[in-house]
Structures are given as C-alpha cells and as structure tokens.
Design a protein around this motif. Structure first.
Motif, PDB file in Angstrom:
ATOM      1  N   ARG A 403      41.127  -2.339   3.001  1.00  0.00           N
ATOM      2  CA  ARG A 403      41.629  -2.577   1.725  1.00  0.00           C
ATOM      3  C   ARG A 403      41.527  -1.451   0.819  1.00  0.00           C
ATOM      4  N   SER A 404      42.631  -1.303  -0.084  1.00  0.00           N
ATOM      5  CA  SER A 404      42.453  -0.274  -0.753  1.00  0.00           C
ATOM      6  C   SER A 404      41.862  -0.808  -2.298  1.00  0.00           C
ATOM      7  N   GLU A 405      40.743   0.177  -2.814  1.00  0.00           N
ATOM      8  CA  GLU A 405      40.141  -0.107  -4.059  1.00  0.00           C
ATOM      9  C   GLU A 405      41.044   0.317  -5.289  1.00  0.00           C
ATOM     10  N   ASN A 406      41.918   1.091  -5.019  1.00  0.00           N
ATOM     11  CA  ASN A 406      42.802   1.481  -5.959  1.00  0.00           C
ATOM     12  C   ASN A 406      44.305   1.285  -5.319  1.00  0.00           C
ATOM     13  N   GLY A 407      45.036   0.239  -5.888  1.00  0.00           N
ATOM     14  CA  GLY A 407      46.382   0.069  -5.486  1.00  0.00           C
ATOM     15  C   GLY A 407      47.320   0.623  -6.176  1.00  0.00           C
ATOM     16  N   ASP A 408      47.218   1.630  -7.031  1.00  0.00           N
ATOM     17  CA  ASP A 408      48.113   2.131  -7.932  1.00  0.00           C
ATOM     18  C   ASP A 408      48.545   3.524  -7.405  1.00  0.00           C
ATOM     19  N   LYS A 409      48.349   3.900  -6.038  1.00  0.00           N
ATOM     20  CA  LYS A 409      48.775   5.176  -5.734  1.00  0.00           C
ATOM     21  C   LYS A 409      50.326   5.380  -5.686  1.00  0.00           C
ATOM     22  N   ALA A 410      50.987   6.428  -5.851  1.00  0.00           N
ATOM     23  CA  ALA A 410      52.496   6.433  -5.531  1.00  0.00           C
ATOM     24  C   ALA A 410      53.024   6.366  -4.146  1.00  0.00           C
ATOM     25  N   TRP A 440      54.205   0.793   5.053  1.00  0.00           N
ATOM     26  CA  TRP A 440      54.253   2.044   4.593  1.00  0.00           C
ATOM     27  C   TRP A 440      53.557   2.162   3.270  1.00  0.00           C
ATOM     28  N   GLN A 441      53.819   0.947   2.416  1.00  0.00           N
ATOM     29  CA  GLN A 441      53.247   0.926   1.264  1.00  0.00           C
ATOM     30  C   GLN A 441      51.635   0.841   1.352  1.00  0.00           C
ATOM     31  N   ASP A 442      51.294   0.044   2.355  1.00  0.00           N
ATOM     32  CA  ASP A 442      49.878  -0.227   2.670  1.00  0.00           C
ATOM     33  C   ASP A 442      48.959   1.312   3.300  1.00  0.00           C
ATOM     34  N   PHE A 443      49.824   1.817   3.795  1.00  0.00           N
ATOM     35  CA  PHE A 443      49.371   3.170   4.442  1.00  0.00           C
ATOM     36  C   PHE A 443      49.122   4.179   3.344  1.00  0.00           C
ATOM     37  N   SER A 444      50.104   4.078   2.207  1.00  0.00           N
ATOM     38  CA  SER A 444      50.285   5.205   1.362  1.00  0.00           C
ATOM     39  C   SER A 444      49.012   4.968   0.130  1.00  0.00           C
ATOM     40  N   GLN A 445      48.706   3.455   0.133  1.00  0.00           N
ATOM     41  CA  GLN A 445      47.298   3.246  -0.673  1.00  0.00           C
ATOM     42  C   GLN A 445      45.988   3.621  -0.048  1.00  0.00           C
ATOM     43  N   LEU A 446      46.106   3.350   0.985  1.00  0.00           N
ATOM     44  CA  LEU A 446      44.622   3.710   1.940  1.00  0.00           C
ATOM     45  C   LEU A 446      44.671   5.181   2.251  1.00  0.00           C
ATOM     46  N   GLY A 447      45.626   5.831   2.476  1.00  0.00           N
ATOM     47  CA  GLY A 447      45.658   7.240   3.265  1.00  0.00           C
ATOM     48  C   GLY A 447      45.966   8.308   2.164  1.00  0.00           C
ATOM     49  N   ASN A 448      45.386   9.544   2.404  1.00  0.00           N
ATOM     50  CA  ASN A 448      46.183  10.754   1.751  1.00  0.00           C
ATOM     51  C   ASN A 448      47.369  11.259   2.330  1.00  0.00           C
ATOM     52  N   VAL A 449      48.523  10.654   2.012  1.00  0.00           N
ATOM     53  CA  VAL A 449      49.662  11.222   2.529  1.00  0.00           C
ATOM     54  C   VAL A 449      50.450  12.314   1.859  1.00  0.00           C
ATOM     55  N   SER A 450      50.620  13.264   2.550  1.00  0.00           N
ATOM     56  CA  SER A 450      51.426  14.368   2.128  1.00  0.00           C
ATOM     57  C   SER A 450      52.887  14.631   2.927  1.00  0.00           C
ATOM     58  N   VAL A 451      53.892  14.234   2.061  1.00  0.00           N
ATOM     59  CA  VAL A 451      55.075  13.829   2.671  1.00  0.00           C
ATOM     60  C   VAL A 451      55.861  15.075   2.563  1.00  0.00           C
ATOM     61  N   ARG A 452      56.059  15.941   3.563  1.00  0.00           N
ATOM     62  CA  ARG A 452      56.897  17.137   3.386  1.00  0.00           C
ATOM     63  C   ARG A 452      58.434  16.643   3.950  1.00  0.00           C
ATOM     64  N   LYS A 453      58.561  15.856   5.113  1.00  0.00           N
ATOM     65  CA  LYS A 453      59.788  15.564   5.513  1.00  0.00           C
ATOM     66  C   LYS A 453      59.543  14.049   5.706  1.00  0.00           C
ATOM     67  N   ASP A 500      45.520   4.548  12.789  1.00  0.00           N
ATOM     68  CA  ASP A 500      44.156   4.728  12.483  1.00  0.00           C
ATOM     69  C   ASP A 500      43.719   4.268  11.056  1.00  0.00           C
ATOM     70  N   VAL A 501      44.345   4.629  10.062  1.00  0.00           N
ATOM     71  CA  VAL A 501      44.094   4.356   8.666  1.00  0.00           C
ATOM     72  C   VAL A 501      44.396   2.676   8.466  1.00  0.00           C
ATOM     73  N   LEU A 502      45.426   2.058   8.917  1.00  0.00           N
ATOM     74  CA  LEU A 502      45.308   0.414   9.031  1.00  0.00           C
ATOM     75  C   LEU A 502      45.024  -0.109   9.837  1.00  0.00           C
ATOM     76  N   LYS A 503      44.227   0.458  10.808  1.00  0.00           N
ATOM     77  CA  LYS A 503      43.591  -0.320  12.136  1.00  0.00           C
ATOM     78  C   LYS A 503      44.401  -1.230  12.654  1.00  0.00           C
ATOM     79  N   LEU A 504      45.545  -0.631  12.986  1.00  0.00           N
ATOM     80  CA  LEU A 504      46.659  -1.483  13.598  1.00  0.00           C
ATOM     81  C   LEU A 504      46.439  -1.830  15.109  1.00  0.00           C
ATOM     82  N   GLU A 505      46.691  -3.205  15.313  1.00  0.00           N
ATOM     83  CA  GLU A 505      46.745  -3.646  16.636  1.00  0.00           C
ATOM     84  C   GLU A 505      47.938  -4.271  17.251  1.00  0.00           C
ATOM     85  N   ARG A 506      48.316  -4.410  18.420  1.00  0.00           N
ATOM     86  CA  ARG A 506      49.328  -5.233  18.737  1.00  0.00           C
ATOM     87  C   ARG A 506      49.392  -6.522  18.351  1.00  0.00           C
ATOM     88  N   TYR A 507      50.312  -7.107  17.839  1.00  0.00           N
ATOM     89  CA  TYR A 507      50.564  -8.340  16.962  1.00  0.00           C
ATOM     90  C   TYR A 507      49.802  -8.533  15.807  1.00  0.00           C
TER      91      TYR A 507
END
Length: 525
Positions: A403-410, A440-453, A500-507
């Motif tokens: 879970r993200s402690e700060n949910g206000d990331k762009a 995508w929104q959850d990943f953006s809140q948890l990770g440091n995302v640099s979107v070049r493309k 890795d960031v979201l700790k995703l698993e099948r289903y």
C-alpha cells in the motif's frame, strides 16, 4: 458486380444471390405481380416501392421459417411487422409505414389469389384493419385458437384481442406473453453484426474453460439458460452495460407503452440463489436467499415437499410492486444437494465476494452478483456435479498487499488513455480497461516511474493484466509490440517492474476480470 438496370434485376439478384434460405414466396410470383402492375401503368418508382415492401416480408418469412402463406393468421402478420420494425432501419414504427406495407401485401395477395396460388386473404386483411384502423398503431397477441379470428374483429369485441401488451400479474402470463413477445425483438436486435464478438465471448464465459456445446444444437434447456445469462447478466464489451439495458436505450422508443413497462420490469430482475425454507400454504412457499439470508415468498411450485427441501434454486426474480411479492421469471435452475453442500457453496461464493472487495472497497452482495452471476453458476455446477472439494483459492484473500503511504502522486494520463484506446482492439472489454487503468494507477503510487515512452508502459500494463487473468492464453508480447510500436524488450522490462512493485500473482483479486474469475474456478493448481 451484378449490373442492376431495373426492378426485375433487383428481384433476380435478391433471390439468386442474397436470400440465404428458401422462402414461402417465389421469385416468379413477385415478377408476375410487378409486370401486371407495369402493364397497368405503374411507374418504375412505384414498382421499386412495391418490391421494397415485398422484399422485407420475404426476409421475414425466410428468417421465421414460414413456408405456407395460407396457414398464417393475423397475429403472425403482426409478428412480421414487429420483426421488420426492429430489424430494418427504414421500416418506421408508425401507422403510415405499416398501412402502406399492408396495402402492397394485400394487392400482392389479390394477384396470387387470382392465379389460384393461394386460397385465402382474410388473415392479412384482418391484421391490416386491426393494426392500422385506428389513430395509433396496434399489435396483436399470439392466439392459440385460430378459429376465433373471424369474430374478434367485430365491433365491441376487440377486447378479445388486446391492442398491446399489459403487464400481467402472474408468472405464467409473463412467460407466455411478455417475454415470448419481446424475445423476437431481442433476437433480431442481437443478431446484428456488431454483437458477434459479444455473442462469442458470452458463450465462452457461459460454457467455461472445460465446457462443450451440447451435441444437439437445438437443446432448448441449454439455450434458455444461455439467453437468460446473456440478456440479464452479461456485460457488453463496448460499454459494460447488460444487453437488456442496451436494448432499452436503443429500441425502447419503438415499443408500445405496455411493452416498455414489461422491459423495465425485466431490467429490474435480480439473479438470486435461494432455497425453500417452509410451505406457507397451498399457494405460497417461504424462500431464503442463500447469500444474504433474506426471506421472501414465491408461488408454491407444488413439488413433493421432501424433494423441494433438498433443492437449491438459482435464476432471476423481480419484485412485483403492486403486490409486494417476488415472482420468478424466465429460467430457473435447480440442483439437488445436501444442507452441508449448501453451506459449502455459500462459503465458496463468500470468498469470491471477499476477493471482489479487495478490488472494490465496500462491495455489496448486489454488486458482486451483478458482476459475477456467471461465476456463481459455475461454482454451483462444480460443487454439485463435479464433486470438487473447493473451487476458490484461500491464498489470494489471505495475502497482504503493498500500500502507498502517499496516494497523491501524479499519474501519467497519456498511459491511461493508451490503455483505454488499445485494449478494445485486443478484444478486451470496457471493464477490463478500467481494471488495467487501476493497475497503472496503483503502480504509479507505489513506484518511482519515469515515463519516456507512454506506449511502452501501456503495453506492459496490458501484458501484465493478460498474464493475471488468462493464464496460458496471455496476450502475445509480439502482438503488443507490433500494434503499439514499441520493442518487446521494453514491454518485458516494464512488465517485470509492475509485477515486482505490486507483488502481482496469477488471479490477483485486485485486478481479476470476469474471465479471470471463471478461469480461477477451474484451475486445479
């Protein structure tokens, strides 16, 4: 391309190249009728108009399977008009259009009678007089006793033949009149080309991963169950609406007032799993909603009481406001099970609801059933007939999620827009796109995302989403790379970061689709 010079060429091309099934009306009959009118001075425009009206009727006859004109009664001509209103855009639901159609048809029938091809023209005349003889267009209900037809059009006896449907109070008449009447319009509407993908997807979801089509392609029980699911519970690819809701939006203005009321009643139906708790009297039984434990009354099915106590029912019920009683409609399925198995079924479905709550905070039983009624069907089938011990994973609902402690990331909006734009092209639904955007929104809140493309990230989200929900049938990375003009390596690298960031698993329940839920139930691992 065939060179069309005149109306006779149109007739020839239609019967030789366009008509898919045999028709009760022959090409030579139409040509003879048109030539007789031409001999009597009819213009080319008039002849083409006559042919347009006859062509619509021939299409209906081919669709309905009618083979003998002399055997059609007035109510069947009314059904023909209803079919044309739904199926043919230029056929407008007004008295002028329908009256003109009947004028052409009666003229054609008079020609056929003079040639001794048909012997009676009363039914079409009766239908025309009843349907277009007043100030508004009226329709005729199906009549079992055709011998009653001549008298029902006499003055002061029109009550024997209703001008339009009324909302009946008992289930027998709902099924016999309302649903049966509307099914013709549903069938014509959903046979349009733009629903082919939805029909195929609905059939796949209804059958499940291990399901097979019945050997008898005309298996009534199978198709009744499928249409019950498709109309009430399936969610359309384009907009996530149920087919009934879409039909209401597109065609309610073509229905009679009473028919619209019935359609709204049907749209209010709820998928319910229930059992009979006690017999109140010879007319009513008290039932319990298995999932919510709410009690309600239903008409007594008049089964043997010892048997009915062992049955679990599922299907659609709706609240009849006038009498405040719940009444079954359409297609109800029952399975014989023990009380212990009934409790296990509830436990399994409760775990599925808990999984949905991880995706939709505060989800109610109504929310769950509206989204996953099909999964409930499969769960009951698996436990009752396949003797499975359990079908729903405990592991997913017992996991702890980052879970993200700060949910206000762009959040990069361009990535979200690309997900929404491309997922339908890959066969995903509107609901799938919403879940992928949430990923995508959850990943953006948890990770440091640099979107070049942005396309590289959007394709990675779609790739991750497909791996969660479809297992071995994941979206090919080569297809994503080609369609979204990015490299396979960038998709794979970004996909790994998302997992890795979201700790995703099948289903993963946070992003589990309807397809994913059904696949989960059949996954033995």
């Amino acid at each position: 391309m065939t060179n069309i010079k005149n109306v006779y060429d149109e007739v020839q091309v239609f019967f030789n190249e366009e008509l898919e099934w045999d028709s009760a009306i022959k090409r030579e009959w139409v040509e003879g009728f048109l030539r007789q009118n031409a001999w009597n001075g009819a213009s080319d425009e008039t002849l083409r108009d006559m042919w347009r009206n006859l062509r619509m009727f021939v299409l209906y006859l081919s669709y309905s399977g009618e083979t003998i004109l002399d055997e059609m009664n007035a109510s069947e001509y009314s059904l023909a008009v209803e079919w044309m209103i739904v199926q043919i855009d230029e056929f407008k639901p007004n008295i002028r259009t329908v009256r003109h159609f009947f004028d052409v048809l009666q003229s054609f029938y008079s020609y056929l009678a003079a040639k001794k091809i048909i012997s009676q023209t009363d039914a079409v005349k009766q239908a025309a007089e009843f349907m277009t003889g007043g100030r508004r267009l009226k329709f005729i209900e199906a009549i079992a006793d055709e011998s009653a037809l001549p008298g029902i059009f006499e003055k002061d006896t029109s009550s024997s033949l209703k001008s339009s449907l009324t909302v009946p109070k008992d289930i027998g008449r709902i099924v016999g009149e309302a649903v049966e009447r509307l099914m013709l319009k549903f069938s014509a509407y959903f046979q349009q080309e733009n629903f082919i993908d939805d029909f195929d997807r609905a059939l796949m979801l209804y059958l499940g991963p291990m399901g097979q089509m019945p050997e008898d392609e005309n298996d009534d029980e199978f198709w009744l169950g499928f249409w019950d699911y498709f109309l009430f519970d399936y969610h359309l690819l384009a907009n996530d609406r149920t087919p009934l809701s879409q039909f209401n939006i597109d065609y309610s203005d073509r229905l009679a007032v009473e028919e619209r009321k019935i359609l709204l009643e049907l749209m209010g139906a709820k998928f319910t799993v229930f059992y009979v708790d006690s017999v109140i009297n010879q007319d009513w039984v008290e039932c319990v909603n298995l999932l919510t434990e709410e009690k309600f009354r239903l008409p007594n099915p008049n089964y043997d009481y010892k048997l009915v106590k062992k049955l679990l029912f599922y299907g659609h019920v709706f609240l009849q406001q006038q009498e405040q009683e719940l009444v079954m409609i359409n297609f109800i399925t029952s399975v014989e099970i023990s009380s212990n198995l009934r409790r296990r079924i509830k436990d399994e479905i409760s775990r599925q609801k808990a999984m949905m709550e991880l995706q939709q905070t505060g989800a109610t039983w109504d929310d769950f059933v509206k989204r996953h009624a099909n999964a409930v069907r499969h769960t009951i089938d698996l436990l009752a007939t396949w003797a499975r011990v359990n079908v729903t994973s405990y592991a997913q609902i017992e996991r702890s999620f980052p879970r993200s402690e700060n949910g206000d990331k762009a959040v990069n909006i361009e990535v979200s827009e690309l997900i929404e734009r491309f997922m339908p092209k890959f066969g995903y639904s509107r609901h799938d796109a919403v879940l992928a955007q949430k990923m995508w929104q959850d990943f953006s809140q948890l990770g440091n995302v640099s979107v070049r493309k942005p396309a590289a990230w959007a394709s990675a989200v779609i790739y991750a989403y497909s791996q969660i929900n479809t297992g071995d049938a994941e979206m090919p990375v080569e297809t994503l790379a080609e369609e979204m003009a990015v490299s396979k390596s960038s998709i794979s690298a970004n996909r790994a970061k998302i997992f890795d960031v979201l700790k995703l698993e099948r289903y993963d329940p946070r992003y589990l689709s309807e397809e994913g839920m059904v696949s989960l139930l059949y996954d033995l691992q």
